[in-house]
Design an enzyme around this catalytic site. Sequence first.
Site, short mmCIF file in Angstrom:
data_model
loop_
_atom_site.label_atom_id
_atom_site.label_comp_id
_atom_site.label_asym_id
_atom_site.label_seq_id
_atom_site.Cartn_x
_atom_site.Cartn_y
_atom_site.Cartn_z
N HIS A 383 -47.90 -17.59 81.26
CA HIS A 383 -47.52 -16.86 82.47
C HIS A 383 -46.19 -16.13 82.31
O HIS A 383 -45.83 -15.28 83.14
CB HIS A 383 -47.44 -17.84 83.64
CG HIS A 383 -47.78 -17.24 84.96
ND1 HIS A 383 -47.84 -15.88 85.18
CD2 HIS A 383 -48.09 -17.81 86.16
CE1 HIS A 383 -48.16 -15.64 86.45
NE2 HIS A 383 -48.32 -16.80 87.06
N ASP A 387 -49.39 -11.83 83.90
CA ASP A 387 -49.45 -12.12 85.34
C ASP A 387 -50.84 -12.60 85.71
O ASP A 387 -51.83 -12.36 85.01
CB ASP A 387 -49.12 -10.86 86.14
CG ASP A 387 -47.68 -10.42 85.95
OD1 ASP A 387 -46.83 -11.28 85.68
OD2 ASP A 387 -47.42 -9.20 86.07
#
Length: 412
Positions: A383, A387
């Site tokens: 992450h 995204d």
Amino acid sequence: MATEITVPALGESVTEATVGEWLKQPGDAVAVDEPIVSLETDKVAVDVPSSVAGVLAEHSVAVGDTVEVGALIAIVDEGGSAAATPKESKSAPASSSDSDDAKSAAKEAAGDSSVTMSPAVRRAVLEHGVDPTTITGTGKDGRLTKEDVLAAAKNKKSGSEAKSASEAAAPAPAPAAAGERGEERVKMTRMRQTIAKRLKGAQEEAALLTTFNDVDMSAVIEARSKYKDLFAKKHDIRLGFMGFFAKAACLALKDVPSVNAYIEGDEIVYHDFVDISVAVSAPNGLVVPVVRDCNAKGFAQIEKDIADYGKRAKEGSLTMEDMSGGTFTISNGGVFGSLMSTPIINPPQSAVLGLHRIEDRPVAVNGEVVIRPMMYIALSYDHRLIDGREAVTALKIIKDAIEDPTRMLIDL
């Protein structure tokens, strides 16, 4: 003339290895380029050949020792003659005075230097009590594979190999005492230690997250059923599911390039090619050889590459080069029956696609409940770089391509 055998270069960033097993014992004749020892690196087992023809004079290190690149591991007497009785060395197998049962015989056979065996094969020989000298190897250069040993053990159990008179007369072992429990301690192989460190490191370094979806496999199953015979006849390879998912992944990685990138320091490294690491099982653990340039290859070549890697993984003949690189990973837990999982990324990559088993499930289609062959798919990602929107988009592209394979032909 004595010739020193040293640890060769083992690949980029690999500086040391563990002595896995000696393929030749002191006193054995060796030919030029004939393997004499197997070294276990972080990724693969590497056979070290003799640079000259002669007789192995001595082992300079023992099984289990850690050796660095360039270190002395053996000495070969160039042009010498093989001795009738091998010399003793600190790494030579100890002689056994055990009772003449099947496993004792197997231990003696496993120590026979005329039979080349990987650590996994040697363990199988000892476990099942079979004589490796009586088995025809199907691996590279006629080497025994674990499957060869298991097949021989099965034949032996069914009566194809008669027990010797001494075995028949031997008393049955005494039953274990009630409530007695045993345990065995086995040192982790270098590969297993590295796998453990890398996976734990991935959890600690990356911001891991997993997104899921499910896929209707009807279209792919229908396409395979319709074209499998023609495909096999033309390309001499079976049409599998991995080719479809590899090509579907290429579409997703093209549209969402961050999933095909990785972080290096304070920079993001993007790639205009797709090198897919395919997780396959090997005797010493999970390995991830790389199918390169999947974006430029057709189904047939991808399937051939995967099949070749799978075969060589079982034989233990994968090289460091086979495993280097990779921009994205596909791991198929479905072959073992997994319904759902959260795969861990393969550093420095930023994403991994997890495939699972196909099973018939009720789903709603056009307002009606129907039974369809469904598969859960998972995309684990870092992450820090990817995204949630990008991860979900990439997984949805893969889902759409599998449910409508025509998309892969017209680049949608």
